[in-house]
Write a protein that holds these residues in place. Structure first.
Motif, PDB file in Angstrom:
ATOM      1  N   LYS A 129      11.497  10.387   2.917  1.00  0.00           N
ATOM      2  CA  LYS A 129      10.211  10.322   2.244  1.00  0.00           C
ATOM      3  C   LYS A 129       9.342   9.254   2.920  1.00  0.00           C
ATOM      4  O   LYS A 129       9.832   8.190   3.275  1.00  0.00           O
ATOM      5  N   PRO A 130       8.052   9.546   3.106  1.00  0.00           N
ATOM      6  CA  PRO A 130       7.168   8.534   3.700  1.00  0.00           C
ATOM      7  C   PRO A 130       7.214   7.231   2.913  1.00  0.00           C
ATOM      8  O   PRO A 130       7.178   7.224   1.683  1.00  0.00           O
ATOM      9  N   ASP A 131       7.299   6.133   3.627  1.00  0.00           N
ATOM     10  CA  ASP A 131       7.400   4.803   3.015  1.00  0.00           C
ATOM     11  C   ASP A 131       6.171   3.994   3.409  1.00  0.00           C
ATOM     12  O   ASP A 131       5.903   3.796   4.597  1.00  0.00           O
ATOM     13  N   ALA A 132       5.445   3.543   2.409  1.00  0.00           N
ATOM     14  CA  ALA A 132       4.198   2.815   2.687  1.00  0.00           C
ATOM     15  C   ALA A 132       4.431   1.352   3.032  1.00  0.00           C
ATOM     16  O   ALA A 132       3.482   0.637   3.343  1.00  0.00           O
ATOM     17  N   THR A 133       5.687   0.890   2.999  1.00  0.00           N
ATOM     18  CA  THR A 133       5.956  -0.535   3.221  1.00  0.00           C
ATOM     19  C   THR A 133       5.447  -0.997   4.582  1.00  0.00           C
ATOM     20  O   THR A 133       4.771  -2.034   4.695  1.00  0.00           O
ATOM     21  N   ALA A 134       5.755  -0.238   5.636  1.00  0.00           N
ATOM     22  CA  ALA A 134       5.325  -0.636   6.980  1.00  0.00           C
ATOM     23  C   ALA A 134       3.804  -0.671   7.069  1.00  0.00           C
ATOM     24  O   ALA A 134       3.222  -1.573   7.704  1.00  0.00           O
ATOM     25  N   ASP A 135       3.120   0.283   6.426  1.00  0.00           N
ATOM     26  CA  ASP A 135       1.658   0.312   6.461  1.00  0.00           C
ATOM     27  C   ASP A 135       1.079  -0.909   5.751  1.00  0.00           C
ATOM     28  O   ASP A 135       0.083  -1.501   6.213  1.00  0.00           O
TER      29      ASP A 135
END
Length: 245
Positions: free
Chosen positions: A232-238
């Motif tokens: 699932k896409p993880d927004a943490t890096a963004d």
């Protein structure tokens, strides 16, 4: 690689032996052939190794693999598994059905869904997710049309042995052994389900809703997330990138 495969086979064999011994001892004690002291404990938890991380094979790696497969029947099998996210066993259960807008490709294979005992997956319509070439262009292998005209698939041994048949063939290919070593270097394992993992990873990367991905793969949402939440896409890096900017 040979040592790893021998270890995996040995592990499976040990598990089968434990199950057979448990069944025999239970049977013998219940019929008074052995004293009750030999009855194995019913609640003893089985020691299991950590679940292996299945490698999601990449599209360029699929193309490398296809180049190293001389038999067009096995090429066809790999193309189908990659494009539709099939379990290898499902290759023998593919059917063309009449849909409201023309012929549709379905799998009528049924397996346990997990959870409530006896629940099985339902037949499902298959949705293609095309493999892309190094330039990012989609490759249409015309798989459904080839099935419609009866193109031959490889021998898959007896029912339930589809994954084993594919494994036995691929393990003899030098490119498969090379890809397996590359995956192992990343701490993951390349298996015959890696084509299915590719389908899950690419579907999540495309931003498709989880419910639809699960349906396309024959999962409940809970079972799907239990296996593929890591994609699932993880927004943490963004979020951290925004802070650093």
């Amino acid at each position: 690689m040979a040592c790893l495969e021998q270890w995996e086979q040995g592990s499976r064999m040990r598990q089968i032996c434990r199950q057979k011994l448990y069944g025999f001892l239970t049977w013998a004690v219940q019929r008074n052939h052995l004293k009750p002291i030999y009855l194995p404990p019913a609640s003893l938890p089985e020691v299991r190794k950590a679940k292996r991380v299945g490698y999601a094979i990449g599209d360029t790696e699929i193309l490398r693999l296809l180049d190293g497969i001389p038999d067009p029947r096995w090429q066809f099998a790999v193309q189908l598994c990659s494009t539709y996210g099939l379990r290898p066993e499902e290759l023998r259960w593919l059917r063309i059905k009449d849909g409201p807008h023309g012929p549709e490709l379905w799998t009528i294979y049924q397996k346990s869904m997990g959870g409530r005992k006896g629940d099985k997956t339902k037949p499902r319509r298959l949705q293609p997710l095309l493999v892309r070439d190094p330039n990012g262009s989609s490759i249409d292998w015309k798989l459904q049309a080839r099935l419609e005209i009866g193109e031959e698939l490889p021998p898959l041994q007896s029912d339930g042995d589809g994954a084993q048949a594919l494994r036995n063939y691929l393990r003899r290919r030098e490119v498969w052994r090379s890809l397996k070593a590359e995956a192992l270097n990343l701490g993951e394992q390349l298996t015959t389900y890696s084509f299915r993992h590719r389908y899950a990873k690419a579907s999540h990367a495309a931003g498709l809703p989880v419910a639809n991905i699960a349906e396309a793969m024959g999962h409940t949402i809970e079972v799907h997330l239990g296996s593929y939440a890591r994609f699932k896409p993880d927004a943490t890096a963004d979020l951290y990138a925004q802070v650093n900017a």
